[in-house]
Design a protein around this motif. Sequence first.
Motif, short mmCIF file in Angstrom:
data_model
loop_
_atom_site.label_atom_id
_atom_site.label_comp_id
_atom_site.label_asym_id
_atom_site.label_seq_id
_atom_site.Cartn_x
_atom_site.Cartn_y
_atom_site.Cartn_z
N LYS A 478 101.08 111.13 102.37
CA LYS A 478 99.72 111.43 102.79
C LYS A 478 99.22 112.60 101.97
N ASP A 480 96.02 115.19 101.02
CA ASP A 480 94.75 115.79 101.44
C ASP A 480 94.34 116.84 100.42
N SER A 493 91.14 112.38 101.86
CA SER A 493 92.51 112.08 102.26
C SER A 493 92.85 110.64 101.88
N SER A 495 96.54 107.81 101.73
CA SER A 495 97.94 107.62 102.07
C SER A 495 98.48 106.38 101.37
#
Length: 740
Positions: A478, A480, A493, A495
């Motif tokens: 993930k 950010d 963001s 993933s």
Amino acid sequence: MKFKLLWGVLLCFATMQAQSLKGIVVTQNNIPLVDVAIFNATKGSHSHTNQAGEFTLDNVTVNDKISCSYLGYGTVYYTVEETDFSNPVTITLTQGAVSLSQIVLTNEINTLNQIAAVDLNKNPVKNTQEVLRQVPGLFIGQHAGGGKAEQIFLRGFDIDHGTDISLTVDGMPVNMVSHAHGQGYSDLHFLIPETVKNIEFGKGPYYAKKGDFTTAGYVDFSTKERIDNSSISVEYGDFDSFRTVGLFNVLDTEKSDAYIAGSFNSFDGPYDSPQNFNRINLMGKYSYQLPQDQKVTITASHFQSKWDASGQIPQRAVDAGLIGRFGAIDDTEGGNTSRSNILIAHEKQISETKKLVSSAYFSHYDFELFSNFTFFLEDPVNGDQIRQFEDRNLMGFQTAFTEQTSLLETPFEYTAGGGLRYDDVDDIQLSRTKNRQELLERLAFGDVNQMNAFAFLNTEFDFGNFKLNPGVRLDYFKFDYVNRLSELYDNKSESKVFASPKLNLFYKANNNIQLFLKSGIGFHSNDARVVVANSGEDILPAAYGADLGGIFRANDRLIFNAALWTLFLDQEFVYVGDAGIVEPSGKTRRLGVDVGARFEALDWLYFFGDINYTYARSTEEPSGQDYIPLAPDLTSTGGVTFEDLQGFSGGLNYRYLKDRAANEDNSIIAEGYLVTDFNVNYTYKNIDFGIIIENLFDTEWNETQFATESRLFNEPEPVEEIHFTPGTPFFLRGKVTVNF
């Protein structure tokens, strides 16, 4: 009478049936030894001791010949007796010289690490750079004043500072994801060389326990749990080089060990503008044996360094006499960095066949680097100096459960594990500056939060001489990124999940030949700023690899190893930290061969050598335009060492790097080099005297080179050519070590 005769025959037959031999292997001080090779020379079966020094060897009968082998200890030979099956055997190993004869070729994974352990003992590391050079085929180069992480070359990769190799110390990651200077940046300078116990390495993406950055391979460093004695050493030499290191044994009991270590380095270098480099390292390690075959280890360390640098200089400036080889265009380059670590590890031998290993770590890291690669190309007035900065907290944990059992009557071992890594990076930035003082413009500025959760399963099926090793790994990322240059709150963001299967086969043809076939898929992550800019597409480029090779023992004193290999890399997007831009790169393929030899000519004389050839090309470019810049195609390392020769020891080492393409069409060439180092030591009672000479023959060589477009102050147009950092000339140091 007939009944008694029949009973006697049955009893004799029963005693001849194969049984399990159990025992424990200890030192003369009754300390259990882990991972001792237990080999049945009669039947060819083998086993290893567990964390408690215990072993179980199956398929054993009376009068079988058993050997116990462990590097640094004399091999013990034992003939099995009938009473040994009812009473566990205790075998005591006596410490002695490390020898190639102690290497046991079985169907085990990574037998090459036994050879590396012999190399490390015969040719101990003398500085932080040489720690990485212990890996056969791995080259490094420094181009920023000694404080910056080294540039790494392996298997046809210019890995930069760690993009395609995974580095760990005691299981704690060294690579920095989404780093201010470049993805995978690996600064190993927090490791004190004298504390290194073992170096484990593997080439290629074939290991389920290894994830991010494991494409060209991995290197794991293990530090000593205890030291035999305390010591203080002082080293001084050319270019105002000074180093002192101390190792102090503070606790040595039956159940606990502890030591502390510290070092200080300073160095001006051969440059016209002194490097003013200094670094301080501190480390402490404590281990305690808990009840029920448990052990806990706590390690804490800190390092910090600062330096000035002359940077990479253009060849034309040297040719025109504007500067000398050790001069600078901008001598305000340099930086400072620090890292503090704490690591807690726990091991538990649950039973004879089950083991649990866990660890957790935390690091605080900061980094500031001033560079100028293009001089006056972008800003003819102020120059092109840039500042890269970040402040990072890195934390994580991992655990692995191992069990030895059987599956469909086949001996079977598996390791299942998982963990998490979390990076919290604040104020990651790229700025234009002047003289390290004035901020001219921010080019990139933000915060990165990156998480990697993973799970893996590694299995080993033992079919006697064959071992089948399937494995699989699953990684979840993930990413950010908060862009602090935006006037509004800008938080993006993404993933991604990546599965990487592995399949390896090992075959012991006989006691002198081990063959292997390895295959697997690996990857390296991309910078979080790339990921969010590319909306999560193509952010975990895959690497597909295969190795075919073997290890061959000619006799107890001569061992060869060889491997043919291939590696394909997918399309990827690369964040160029020095420019704050994203550059796509196409698919690549690499084909290569690794060959090595070790020869213990006499008990005190040891020869070693490795040759590595790689054919590396981009697959989506036309012929002649498909070179991979700075990818090495031919490298070689080797040397000779001697020890315990009337108090003297030492060695002569060489490293060779062939000319290579510096750009895609091979029109600019990075010159190769051959550099030779020498060291000699003399031991008198508890004092060691040493002389170290780097670049014995005073070779003129370029340690790092790049094809760069730059403009000097008086030039109307930019020029693209080789920019280089000169390699150190003849460099003499003296060293004194007192042991107590």
